[in-house]
Design an enzyme around this catalytic site. Sequence first.
Site, PDB file in Angstrom:
ATOM      1  N   ALA A   1       0.848  -1.271  -0.032  1.00  0.00           N
ATOM      2  CA  ALA A   1       0.075  -0.009   0.038  1.00  0.00           C
ATOM      3  C   ALA A   1       0.779   1.408  -0.119  1.00  0.00           C
ATOM      4  CB  ALA A   1      -0.889   0.078   1.166  1.00  0.00           C
ATOM      5  N   THR A   2       2.129   1.139   0.552  1.00  0.00           N
ATOM      6  CA  THR A   2       2.971   2.441   0.528  1.00  0.00           C
ATOM      7  C   THR A   2       3.148   2.974  -0.982  1.00  0.00           C
ATOM      8  OG1 THR A   2       4.004   1.956   2.715  1.00  0.00           O
ATOM      9  CG2 THR A   2       5.133   3.270   1.305  1.00  0.00           C
TER      10      THR A   2
ATOM     11  N   ASN B   1      -5.760   3.036  10.669  1.00  0.00           N
ATOM     12  CA  ASN B   1      -5.020   2.039  11.091  1.00  0.00           C
ATOM     13  C   ASN B   1      -4.675   2.020  12.582  1.00  0.00           C
ATOM     14  OD1 ASN B   1      -3.495   4.296   9.619  1.00  0.00           O
ATOM     15  ND2 ASN B   1      -1.773   3.513  11.024  1.00  0.00           N
TER      16      ASN B   1
ATOM     17  N   GLN C   1      -6.358  -1.027   5.121  1.00  0.00           N
ATOM     18  CA  GLN C   1      -6.985  -1.714   6.549  1.00  0.00           C
ATOM     19  C   GLN C   1      -8.259  -2.366   6.239  1.00  0.00           C
ATOM     20  OE1 GLN C   1      -5.658  -2.283   9.460  1.00  0.00           O
ATOM     21  NE2 GLN C   1      -3.634  -1.044   9.204  1.00  0.00           N
TER      22      GLN C   1
ATOM     23  N   ALA D   1      -1.477  -6.822   0.898  1.00  0.00           N
ATOM     24  CA  ALA D   1      -2.146  -8.251   1.357  1.00  0.00           C
ATOM     25  C   ALA D   1      -2.023  -8.520   2.822  1.00  0.00           C
ATOM     26  CB  ALA D   1      -1.260  -9.208   0.470  1.00  0.00           C
ATOM     27  N   HIS D   2      -0.667  -7.835   3.449  1.00  0.00           N
ATOM     28  CA  HIS D   2      -0.558  -8.563   4.713  1.00  0.00           C
ATOM     29  C   HIS D   2      -1.188  -8.038   5.965  1.00  0.00           C
ATOM     30  CE1 HIS D   2       1.898  -5.059   6.615  1.00  0.00           C
ATOM     31  NE2 HIS D   2       1.858  -4.522   5.350  1.00  0.00           N
TER      32      HIS D   2
ATOM     33  N   THR E   1       9.445  -7.409 -12.949  1.00  0.00           N
ATOM     34  CA  THR E   1       8.791  -8.674 -12.946  1.00  0.00           C
ATOM     35  C   THR E   1       7.849  -8.879 -11.820  1.00  0.00           C
ATOM     36  OG1 THR E   1      11.001  -9.454 -13.974  1.00  0.00           O
ATOM     37  CG2 THR E   1       9.235 -11.058 -12.902  1.00  0.00           C
TER      38      THR E   1
ATOM     39  N   CYS F   1       2.696  11.481  28.038  1.00  0.00           N
ATOM     40  CA  CYS F   1       3.238  11.661  29.573  1.00  0.00           C
ATOM     41  C   CYS F   1       4.081  10.059  29.787  1.00  0.00           C
ATOM     42  CB  CYS F   1       2.149  12.008  30.501  1.00  0.00           C
ATOM     43  SG  CYS F   1       2.608  11.871  31.918  1.00  0.00           S
TER      44      CYS F   1
HETATM   45  C1  LIG Z   1      -0.219  -0.861   6.735  1.00  0.00           C
HETATM   46  C2  LIG Z   1      -0.639   0.375   5.926  1.00  0.00           C
HETATM   47  C3  LIG Z   1      -0.055   1.021   4.902  1.00  0.00           C
HETATM   48  C4  LIG Z   1       1.342   0.547   4.175  1.00  0.00           C
HETATM   49  O1  LIG Z   1       0.901  -0.481   3.735  1.00  0.00           O
HETATM   50  P1  LIG Z   1       2.245  -1.553   3.161  1.00  0.00           P
HETATM   51  O2  LIG Z   1       1.573  -2.502   2.320  1.00  0.00           O
HETATM   52  O3  LIG Z   1       2.735  -2.220   4.429  1.00  0.00           O
HETATM   53  O4  LIG Z   1       3.281  -0.657   2.431  1.00  0.00           O
HETATM   54  C5  LIG Z   1      -0.622   2.101   4.174  1.00  0.00           C
HETATM   55  N1  LIG Z   1      -1.797   2.591   4.931  1.00  0.00           N
HETATM   56  C6  LIG Z   1      -2.545   2.105   5.779  1.00  0.00           C
HETATM   57  C7  LIG Z   1      -3.603   2.511   6.237  1.00  0.00           C
HETATM   58  C8  LIG Z   1      -1.884   1.019   6.143  1.00  0.00           C
HETATM   59  O5  LIG Z   1      -2.859   0.531   7.647  1.00  0.00           O
END
Ligand SMILES: *Cc1c(COP(=O)(O)O)cnc(C)c1O
Length: 389
Positions: free
Chosen positions: A74-75, A154, A182, A203-204, A243, A329
């Site tokens: 997702a990044t 997240n 998420q 996916a993770h 690839t 704190c």
């Molecule tokens: C985990 C997360 C990402 C990053 O995803 P990756 O696949 O680890 O790069 C981006 N946005 C949100 C909201 C996430 O929870």
Amino acid sequence: MSSRPIYLDCHATTPIDERVLNAMIPYFTEKFGNPASISHVYGWESEAAVKQSRDILATAINANPEEIVFTSGATEANNLAIKGVAEAYFAKGQHIVTVATEHKAVLEPCEYLESMGFEIMVLPVNQDGLIDLEQLEKTLRHDTILVSVMAANNEIGVLQPLDKIGKMCRQKEIIFHTDAAQAIGKIPLDVEALNIDLMSLTAHKVYGPKGIGALYVRRRNPRIKLAAQQHGGGHERGMRSGTLYTPQIVGFAKAVEIALAEQETENQRLTELRERLWKQLSTLEGIYINGHPQKRLAGNLNISLEGVDGAALSLALQPMVAVSSGSACSSNNVAPSYVLIALGHPEKLAYASVRFGMGRFNTVEEIDKVAEHFITTVKSLRSTSVVIC
Ligand SMILES: *Cc1c(COP(=O)(O)O)cnc(C)c1O
């Protein structure tokens, strides 16, 4: 039995489901071909697996297979969406709107664009973590090229009203991107019904492998243009060269397929776990839920706790439960999360905060164990430690 802490950090990552792993394994070994190899069976079988996976993912979000661009997660999908639109629509405008509680993978590309001369509007959120739709509407201009609002947060699990945002953007002919890292597999995501133009997936967070994700890129009504951010062999219709990682792609599709099939029953089960946890934790004094109580992911409970040192709490919880925690704190000076800051409860920023992320493999017994340990820990910390602020 096991001395490992109970895992309640499913917003950070999730374990791979064995059904997913089993689907992936042949593509590491005998079916190792490059899906771009067109002159032999090794290439064909990989290509067929990628095609099937692409179909599954497209169907999952009501898109067409050609609209799925595989990325490393997702990044990368967020970077491709935001920078790709900025570059492709530069002549139309340089105004981009996003939200204070977005993931860093959205906020940082926006900040980068700001340094390049784009104008970025970062919307605040209400105390419950939701955006104010009227405020969003007032922010939109004739030169706004992109609105980026996440589907599910997240940290606090809050679900933004994608349907209303999508509708507003479509009427004003502004591109709508959503980070659904998420959300995929956990809530229904229909790119047609929600008027989504770009959507980042990974996916993770849904029991698939790390290092694979996708960007949905709308091809018609309207067709979205994107400037590639990685150039090379022209894979993924030129939008993302490199690839294709067949085993990860197969695992990604399998993970989403399973999550969708089980979505309803799993959400019900997780809601029950969350309510069970909160019922026990709420017997403590000075404990509050962060984020909207209902409009949130089923597996998310984010709490603030007064009169407890954040670092001491984190340390005391570690052997028993894997959660994410923080506080302003604290003897260790753990910074409060910017997401909690954005909720605008200044008095709560001094409190310790804990994010519980429950998932597929958590049981009622685990929740009860965690609740009991948590309550004992908090009571003991409160009776012994001096809180500085
Ligand atoms: C985990 C997360 C990402 C990053 O995803 P990756 O696949 O680890 O790069 C981006 N946005 C949100 C909201 C996430 O929870």
